[in-house]
Write an enzyme that holds these catalytic residues in place. Structure first.
Site, PDB file in Angstrom:
ATOM      1  N   HIS A   1       0.826  -1.209   0.000  1.00 50.12           N
ATOM      2  CA  HIS A   1       0.000   0.000   0.000  1.00 50.12           C
ATOM      3  C   HIS A   1       0.856   1.252   0.000  1.00 50.12           C
ATOM      4  O   HIS A   1       2.053   1.221   0.307  1.00 50.12           O
ATOM      5  CB  HIS A   1      -0.930   0.002   1.219  1.00 50.12           C
ATOM      6  CG  HIS A   1      -0.260   0.378   2.509  1.00 50.12           C
ATOM      7  ND1 HIS A   1      -0.041   1.683   2.884  1.00 50.12           N
ATOM      8  CD2 HIS A   1       0.247  -0.385   3.519  1.00 50.12           C
ATOM      9  CE1 HIS A   1       0.550   1.724   4.074  1.00 50.12           C
ATOM     10  NE2 HIS A   1       0.749   0.475   4.470  1.00 50.12           N
ATOM     11  N   CYS A   2       0.221   2.370  -0.339  1.00 50.44           N
ATOM     12  CA  CYS A   2       0.827   3.697  -0.192  1.00 50.44           C
ATOM     13  C   CYS A   2      -0.160   4.533   0.616  1.00 50.44           C
ATOM     14  O   CYS A   2      -0.715   4.034   1.589  1.00 50.44           O
ATOM     15  CB  CYS A   2       1.184   4.308  -1.544  1.00 50.44           C
ATOM     16  SG  CYS A   2      -0.149   4.284  -2.767  1.00 50.44           S
ATOM     17  N   THR A   3      -0.400   5.766   0.249  1.00 47.49           N
ATOM     18  CA  THR A   3      -1.353   6.573   1.005  1.00 47.49           C
ATOM     19  C   THR A   3      -2.777   6.354   0.521  1.00 47.49           C
ATOM     20  O   THR A   3      -3.669   6.038   1.296  1.00 47.49           O
ATOM     21  CB  THR A   3      -0.980   8.071   0.917  1.00 47.49           C
ATOM     22  OG1 THR A   3       0.235   8.283   1.643  1.00 47.49           O
ATOM     23  CG2 THR A   3      -2.066   8.942   1.537  1.00 47.49           C
TER      24      THR A   3
END
Length: 208
Positions: A137-139
């Site tokens: 994941h990222c943001t």
């Protein structure tokens, strides 16, 4: 925790389907706090979490700790000068340069992201070692995460058409965020047309 989904079910090499419950993609996990949500997350059996955010993003909204889950923080996006690229929307929208980052800058980032990326190398090494189920994941779970998902699906022989379709699903799952972002930008004085453009890039993805 919108835009949290798995990659199973697509037809890959040899007509075989990508196994379900193995590869998950998502946004930052900071909102997984209620006991019911934590229980639902743990029920997926995820063993490894890759956090592709910058150090500043992780400090702003750290992932919660889950028993038996290993969290690996490895940034997936760097500026042309080699510095970490920060995608904190609240900070970005405060300036014209920040708004440019969400349009031209995102494209520039995509040009570099798939190649010689230590974050994606680490993800693939973990998968090859059998450290699954895995979540990356990222943001917002769309750009850095979207490229990782595309590379993973392509490596499994999934068609480019299906890879692009999976990538574009973000626009459905983040439609509410996109509309809220657009309204916020307009309230800040950004012209409506520009606000719509920036909101689509900031909250969604573009086919190109």
């Amino acid at each position: 925790c919108e835009n949290f989904r798995e990659l199973g079910g697509y037809i890959g090499a040899g007509g075989k389907r990508v196994r379900r419950g193995v590869f998950y993609r998502g946004p930052a996990l900071a909102n997984i706090h209620p006991p019911a949500d934590r229980g639902r997350f743990l029920s997926l059996g995820i063993r490894t979490v890759f956090d592709f955010r910058s150090e500043a993003e992780r400090a702003l909204a750290p992932d919660p700790e889950f028993p038996g889950v290993r969290n690996i923080a490895v940034n997936a996006l760097f500026a042309a000068d080699g510095s970490e690229q920060n995608f904190d929307l609240e900070e970005i929208v405060r300036s014209d340069e920040g708004l440019r980052l969400l349009t031209d800058g995102v494209h520039e980032g995509y040009v570099r992201m798939p190649f010689d990326n230590p974050a994606y190398r680490a993800l693939f090494a973990s998968v090859l070692a059998g450290d699954v189920p895995v979540l990356f994941h990222c943001t917002a779970g769309k750009d850095r995460t979207g490229v990782a998902a595309a590379l993973l699906l392509l490596s499994l022989g999934v068609s480019r058409q299906d890879v692009v379709a999976d990538y574009l699903l973000t626009n459905e799952y983040r439609a509410r965020s996109g509309e809220a972002f657009r309204k916020t930008l307009e309230q800040m004085g950004v012209p409506p047309a520009r606000a719509a453009e920036v909101a689509h890039v900031g909250a969604g993805v573009r086919r190109e």
